[in-house]
Scaffold this active site. Structure first.
Site, short mmCIF file in Angstrom:
data_model
loop_
_atom_site.label_atom_id
_atom_site.label_comp_id
_atom_site.label_asym_id
_atom_site.label_seq_id
_atom_site.Cartn_x
_atom_site.Cartn_y
_atom_site.Cartn_z
N PRO A 8 39.37 36.17 45.95
CA PRO A 8 40.56 36.63 46.68
C PRO A 8 41.79 36.67 45.77
O PRO A 8 42.43 35.65 45.53
CB PRO A 8 40.72 35.59 47.80
CG PRO A 8 40.08 34.34 47.24
CD PRO A 8 38.97 34.80 46.34
N ASP A 12 43.56 33.58 41.63
CA ASP A 12 42.52 33.28 42.62
C ASP A 12 43.14 32.41 43.70
O ASP A 12 43.55 31.27 43.44
CB ASP A 12 41.36 32.56 41.92
CG ASP A 12 40.17 32.31 42.84
OD1 ASP A 12 40.33 32.39 44.06
OD2 ASP A 12 39.08 32.04 42.31
N HIS A 13 43.19 32.94 44.92
CA HIS A 13 43.86 32.23 46.01
C HIS A 13 43.11 30.97 46.43
O HIS A 13 43.64 30.12 47.16
CB HIS A 13 44.02 33.15 47.22
CG HIS A 13 45.33 32.98 47.94
ND1 HIS A 13 45.91 31.75 48.14
CD2 HIS A 13 46.17 33.89 48.50
CE1 HIS A 13 47.05 31.90 48.81
NE2 HIS A 13 47.23 33.19 49.02
N ARG A 14 41.87 30.81 45.98
CA ARG A 14 41.13 29.59 46.29
C ARG A 14 41.61 28.42 45.44
O ARG A 14 41.37 27.25 45.78
CB ARG A 14 39.63 29.81 46.06
CG ARG A 14 39.01 30.87 46.96
CD ARG A 14 37.61 31.24 46.51
NE ARG A 14 37.58 31.80 45.16
CZ ARG A 14 36.49 32.26 44.57
NH1 ARG A 14 35.33 32.24 45.22
NH2 ARG A 14 36.54 32.74 43.34
N SER A 74 45.00 28.52 43.81
CA SER A 74 46.46 28.41 43.82
C SER A 74 47.04 29.16 45.02
O SER A 74 46.31 29.63 45.89
CB SER A 74 47.03 28.97 42.51
OG SER A 74 48.41 28.76 42.42
#
Length: 408
Positions: A200, A376-378, A380
């Site tokens: 993501p 990567d939204h997982r 940060s």
């Protein structure tokens, strides 16, 4: 004691540069190997005599395969043990396989690297070629003397009530050219699809005043001219990026599904465009600590090796974060795709001369550059991404801090 030379990646053995009985030293290049995204030079890991070669040019091999044995003069290599299986080759349709003499027992086609390249360029299926080389191996002349099977002619118009006829995107077959995918292009395609599908991404863009950076670079290069070293804008940006990652260790991590691993070393991957639409990421190790002059010289040498197909395994291993710089291509703005398992990538656009509003309210002209962080939204979030980019901009706009923290 004999030393085994093992592969650290899957790929194709292209060529041996040493032969059995040759004396070698640790670091000597003994073979060339084609991995997914680069041609890699394989080094001898120890001093001694090359006792045995356990693979032939054209062999598809898997990571961990033993390709050679080095030992003392006169020593006998131990019998080969069962090792990792060869890299799996693409399976050809049963009806296409007509050259049994050019096939190995496990169904792989025996062909020289040059023959493979020519076949790919011509769209020729190697399983249809009869090899005339040693042991039935397919060589250059075998492929050059065989024309690729022509594309089927366009189908006639459908009769009333008949289903649609196959076409290439509604274009007649005579009006298209079929380009087989190279190993590198397949690897790039597969990697980017996996990244965009499974990671993501979110993006943070800042505009940076690069006038001070460009001025300092000119001064540094004047000082280093006698040593034959030239620091690039990208070298300075790599230094700024690495020093920023010191302050944001969360972004210097790799994500593995059930955990992420935070790296203590900061090794910056650098995207390098290759001839024929290729791309490889070489790695600048310990970029936060390396002096700028040494880093610039090492980076330049890596770029040259990459573009000439002479990469060393160490050149492409160990990246913790990547930078992609399209500055030389007159690009206003772009975002880059993360290289999993890394947590982010920095996209750098071109420095442009643009109208700017000065602090006193007057208008002038300045040099501005856009930088975009993909994260990567997982790992940060937007707030941390924004803080990271503001810190990076602060370093780029006050570049003397790069020298204070790292030296020249």
């Amino acid at each position: 004691m004999a030393h085994e030379v093992k592969l650290t990646m899957d790929g194709l053995l292209i060529n041996w540069l040493k032969d059995v009985g040759d004396a070698v030293s640790a670091g000597d290049i003994i073979a060339e190997f084609e991995a997914d995204k680069a041609t890699v030079e394989i080094e001898a890991g120890s001093d001694g005599e090359l006792l045995e070669l356990r693979a032939e040019p054209g062999d598809e091999l898997g990571e961990g395969s033993v390709i050679a044995v080095i030992g003392a003069e006169g020593e006998t290599a131990a019998p080969a043990e069962d090792g990792p299986p060869p890299a799996k080759a693409a399976e050809a349709p049963a009806e296409a396989i007509t050259n049994g003499g050019s096939m190995t027992d496990d169904g792989r086609v025996k062909a020289s690297p040059l023959a493979r390249r020519i076949a790919a360029d011509k769209g020729i299926e190697l399983s249809r070629v009869q090899g005339t080389g040693p042991g039935g191996r397919i060589v250059k002349e075998d492929v050059e003397n065989l024309s690729a099977a022509p594309l089927p002619p366009p189908a006639p118009p459908s009769a009333p009530g008949a289903g649609p006829q196959p076409t290439w995107g509604a274009i007649p077959a005579d009006d298209v050219e079929i380009i087989p995918l190279s190993r590198m292009r397949r690897a790039i395609a597969d990697g980017t699809v996996r990244s965009k599908s499974n990671t993501p991404h979110f993006y943070v863009t800042v505009e940076v005043d690069v006038e001070p950076l460009l001025a300092m670079r000119a001064e540094i290069n004047r000082a280093l001219a006698e040593r034959g070293i030239k620091v690039s804008v990208n070298d300075l940006l790599i230094k700024a990026l690495a020093l920023t990652l010191r302050e944001f260790p969360n972004l210097n991590s790799h994500y593995y599904g059930d955990r992420f691993v935070r790296h203590k070393r900061i090794n910056i991957g650098i995207s390098v465009a290759l001839p024929e639409n290729g791309l490889v990421n070489v790695v600048c190790p310990d970029a936060d600590k390396a002096p700028l002059s040494a880093m610039a010289a090492d980076n330049k040498a890596m770029y040259e090796r990459a573009r000439s197909g002479k990469i060393k395994p160490a050149d492409i291993r160990g990246a913790t974060f990547t930078i992609s710089n399209l500055g030389p291509f007159n690009v206003k703005d772009f975002s880059a795709i993360i290289s999993p398992p890394e947590a982010g990538i920095l996209a750098v656009s071109s420095a442009r001369r643009v109208p700017v509003a000065r602090a006193d309210g007057t208008l002038g002209v300045g040099s501005r550059m856009n930088m975009t962080l993909s994260v990567d939204h997982r790992v940060s979030n937007g707030a941390e991404g924004a803080a990271f980019m503001n810190q990076l901009r602060e370093l780029v706009e006050n570049p003397l801090r790069l020298l204070d923290l790292s030296g020249v």
